[in-house]
Write a protein that holds these residues in place. Structure first.
Motif, PDB file in Angstrom:
ATOM      1  N   LEU A 150      18.619  93.362  37.467  1.00  0.00           N
ATOM      2  CA  LEU A 150      18.233  94.521  36.802  1.00  0.00           C
ATOM      3  C   LEU A 150      18.120  94.302  35.329  1.00  0.00           C
ATOM      4  O   LEU A 150      17.047  94.910  34.782  1.00  0.00           O
ATOM      5  N   PRO A 151      18.765  93.749  34.466  1.00  0.00           N
ATOM      6  CA  PRO A 151      18.576  93.482  32.883  1.00  0.00           C
ATOM      7  C   PRO A 151      17.302  92.825  32.665  1.00  0.00           C
ATOM      8  O   PRO A 151      16.673  92.994  31.900  1.00  0.00           O
ATOM      9  N   LEU A 152      16.896  91.875  33.680  1.00  0.00           N
ATOM     10  CA  LEU A 152      15.509  90.943  33.630  1.00  0.00           C
ATOM     11  C   LEU A 152      14.177  92.310  33.687  1.00  0.00           C
ATOM     12  O   LEU A 152      13.361  91.804  33.387  1.00  0.00           O
ATOM     13  N   VAL A 153      14.622  93.004  34.704  1.00  0.00           N
ATOM     14  CA  VAL A 153      13.558  93.934  35.109  1.00  0.00           C
ATOM     15  C   VAL A 153      13.302  94.820  34.003  1.00  0.00           C
ATOM     16  O   VAL A 153      12.235  95.243  33.823  1.00  0.00           O
ATOM     17  N   ALA A 154      14.404  95.171  33.486  1.00  0.00           N
ATOM     18  CA  ALA A 154      14.428  96.274  32.465  1.00  0.00           C
ATOM     19  C   ALA A 154      13.925  95.605  31.075  1.00  0.00           C
ATOM     20  O   ALA A 154      13.498  96.603  30.337  1.00  0.00           O
ATOM     21  N   THR A 155      13.794  94.399  31.094  1.00  0.00           N
ATOM     22  CA  THR A 155      13.203  93.812  29.726  1.00  0.00           C
ATOM     23  C   THR A 155      11.726  93.801  29.563  1.00  0.00           C
ATOM     24  O   THR A 155      11.032  93.588  30.598  1.00  0.00           O
ATOM     25  N   PRO A 156      11.240  94.475  28.696  1.00  0.00           N
ATOM     26  CA  PRO A 156       9.837  94.808  28.289  1.00  0.00           C
ATOM     27  C   PRO A 156       9.073  93.446  28.534  1.00  0.00           C
ATOM     28  O   PRO A 156       9.475  92.457  27.995  1.00  0.00           O
ATOM     29  N   GLY A 157       7.824  93.511  29.311  1.00  0.00           N
ATOM     30  CA  GLY A 157       7.149  92.171  29.544  1.00  0.00           C
ATOM     31  C   GLY A 157       5.762  92.473  29.914  1.00  0.00           C
ATOM     32  O   GLY A 157       5.327  93.753  29.680  1.00  0.00           O
ATOM     33  N   HIS A 198       6.151  84.480  44.862  1.00  0.00           N
ATOM     34  CA  HIS A 198       7.427  83.515  44.309  1.00  0.00           C
ATOM     35  C   HIS A 198       8.460  83.435  45.465  1.00  0.00           C
ATOM     36  O   HIS A 198       9.055  82.387  45.575  1.00  0.00           O
ATOM     37  N   ALA A 199       8.383  84.331  46.212  1.00  0.00           N
ATOM     38  CA  ALA A 199       9.473  84.408  47.324  1.00  0.00           C
ATOM     39  C   ALA A 199       8.962  83.557  48.242  1.00  0.00           C
ATOM     40  O   ALA A 199       9.756  82.779  48.891  1.00  0.00           O
ATOM     41  N   ALA A 254       9.855  83.052  38.695  1.00  0.00           N
ATOM     42  CA  ALA A 254      10.316  82.075  39.495  1.00  0.00           C
ATOM     43  C   ALA A 254      11.589  81.401  39.538  1.00  0.00           C
ATOM     44  O   ALA A 254      12.256  81.279  40.398  1.00  0.00           O
ATOM     45  N   SER A 255      12.234  81.479  38.033  1.00  0.00           N
ATOM     46  CA  SER A 255      13.533  80.872  37.858  1.00  0.00           C
ATOM     47  C   SER A 255      14.567  82.127  38.599  1.00  0.00           C
ATOM     48  O   SER A 255      15.545  81.524  39.047  1.00  0.00           O
ATOM     49  N   ILE A 256      14.205  83.287  38.851  1.00  0.00           N
ATOM     50  CA  ILE A 256      14.884  84.009  39.709  1.00  0.00           C
ATOM     51  C   ILE A 256      15.075  83.763  40.892  1.00  0.00           C
ATOM     52  O   ILE A 256      16.274  83.988  41.545  1.00  0.00           O
ATOM     53  N   TYR A 257      14.244  83.349  41.436  1.00  0.00           N
ATOM     54  CA  TYR A 257      14.202  83.131  42.952  1.00  0.00           C
ATOM     55  C   TYR A 257      14.896  81.596  43.178  1.00  0.00           C
ATOM     56  O   TYR A 257      15.153  81.139  44.108  1.00  0.00           O
ATOM     57  N   LEU A 258      15.124  80.880  42.129  1.00  0.00           N
ATOM     58  CA  LEU A 258      15.883  79.435  42.215  1.00  0.00           C
ATOM     59  C   LEU A 258      16.875  79.329  41.819  1.00  0.00           C
ATOM     60  O   LEU A 258      17.675  78.549  41.897  1.00  0.00           O
ATOM     61  N   THR A 259      17.311  80.388  40.662  1.00  0.00           N
ATOM     62  CA  THR A 259      18.588  80.323  40.132  1.00  0.00           C
ATOM     63  C   THR A 259      19.613  81.557  40.475  1.00  0.00           C
ATOM     64  O   THR A 259      20.739  81.278  40.907  1.00  0.00           O
ATOM     65  N   VAL A 260      19.128  82.608  40.539  1.00  0.00           N
ATOM     66  CA  VAL A 260      19.850  84.016  40.784  1.00  0.00           C
ATOM     67  C   VAL A 260      19.941  84.098  42.536  1.00  0.00           C
ATOM     68  O   VAL A 260      21.066  84.404  42.989  1.00  0.00           O
ATOM     69  N   LEU A 261      18.668  84.026  42.900  1.00  0.00           N
ATOM     70  CA  LEU A 261      18.692  84.275  44.456  1.00  0.00           C
ATOM     71  C   LEU A 261      19.896  83.534  45.368  1.00  0.00           C
ATOM     72  O   LEU A 261      20.172  84.195  46.211  1.00  0.00           O
ATOM     73  N   LEU A 266      15.969  90.205  50.251  1.00  0.00           N
ATOM     74  CA  LEU A 266      16.107  90.448  48.798  1.00  0.00           C
ATOM     75  C   LEU A 266      14.896  90.339  48.064  1.00  0.00           C
ATOM     76  O   LEU A 266      14.971  91.313  47.059  1.00  0.00           O
ATOM     77  N   ALA A 267      13.729  89.673  48.331  1.00  0.00           N
ATOM     78  CA  ALA A 267      12.685  89.863  47.682  1.00  0.00           C
ATOM     79  C   ALA A 267      11.874  91.500  47.800  1.00  0.00           C
ATOM     80  O   ALA A 267      11.455  91.746  46.925  1.00  0.00           O
ATOM     81  N   GLY A 268      12.168  91.850  49.018  1.00  0.00           N
ATOM     82  CA  GLY A 268      11.848  93.206  49.209  1.00  0.00           C
ATOM     83  C   GLY A 268      12.766  94.218  48.273  1.00  0.00           C
ATOM     84  O   GLY A 268      12.485  95.239  47.741  1.00  0.00           O
ATOM     85  N   ALA A 269      13.900  94.078  48.233  1.00  0.00           N
ATOM     86  CA  ALA A 269      14.520  94.914  47.194  1.00  0.00           C
ATOM     87  C   ALA A 269      14.211  94.826  45.745  1.00  0.00           C
ATOM     88  O   ALA A 269      14.287  95.807  45.149  1.00  0.00           O
TER      89      ALA A 269
END
Length: 201
Positions: free
Chosen positions: A13-20, A52-53, A124-131, A148-151
């Motif tokens: 969530l913090p990554l999603v909420a970061t403006p990009g 990415h997933a 990409a890093s989300i799916y390799l480090t967080v997931l 998880l990717a769907g969520a």
């Protein structure tokens, strides 16, 4: 699995909420073309997450993240795309042209959001480090990644939908030629800044 989904969403969530780039594109397209354009940005962003997933499932993105040269290439490609997109927005901000027809604008919004996400090393890093922290190795991995990717896609779409609702009332006023040009310039500067930051990271 429910616990894993909740934990994963709380972590990203913090990554999603970061403006990009996705938010910058959403602001531009919604204020220029109305709320209907938000769907194109949302679908493009979600499409990038699917890529990415899929790479995570195939293990290809692991090679990128564990190879300094490959990761640098992806990072620089994403940075160049953002800078190029930003320059295009700046150029559009200096031209007094009519808005693009809806069908052309829709494809543009989708394509820009899709590429902006696919070429984003942070995604990409989300799916390799967080997931992986929320994957049960004793169960089939593919369905877990899909869930998880769907969520994740639902969370991102919901976040962009909130911004769309906030931007909607202001979109009519911002469609004036002067406001549209200023918006293009601001969006261009934001995208260029994101590209430079990505390149320097």
């Amino acid at each position: 699995m429910t616990t894993s989904v909740i934990g994963f969403l709380a972590a990203v969530l913090p990554l999603v909420a970061t403006p990009g780039a996705s938010l910058a594109l959403l602001v531009r397209h919604v204020t220029v073309g109305g709320r209907r354009r938000a769907a194109d940005v949302m679908l493009g962003t979600a499409g990038g997450l699917v890529v990415h997933a899929s790479l995570a499932v195939a293990g290809l993105s692991a090679v990128v993240m564990h190879s300094a040269e490959a990761f640098t290439a992806v990072r620089l490609a994403g940075a160049l795309y953002l800078v190029g997109l930003g320059l295009w927005c700046l150029r559009s901000g200096h031209r007094r042209t009519r808005p693009a027809p809806p069908h052309r604008m829709g494809r543009s919004a989708y394509g820009q959001a899709f590429l902006g996400n696919v070429l984003n090393p942070k995604a990409a890093s989300i799916y390799l480090t967080v997931l992986p922290q929320f994957i049960d190795p004793h169960r089939s991995v593919v369905p877990q990644i899909a869930i998880l990717a769907g969520a994740h896609a639902v969370l991102v779409t919901g976040w962009l939908a909130v911004w769309t609702a906030l931007l909607g009332p202001a979109s009519r006023a911002l469609r004036a030629a002067g406001a549209r040009a200023a918006l293009n310039r601001v969006t261009g500067l934001i995208l260029i800044g994101l590209g430079v930051r990505a390149a320097a990271a």
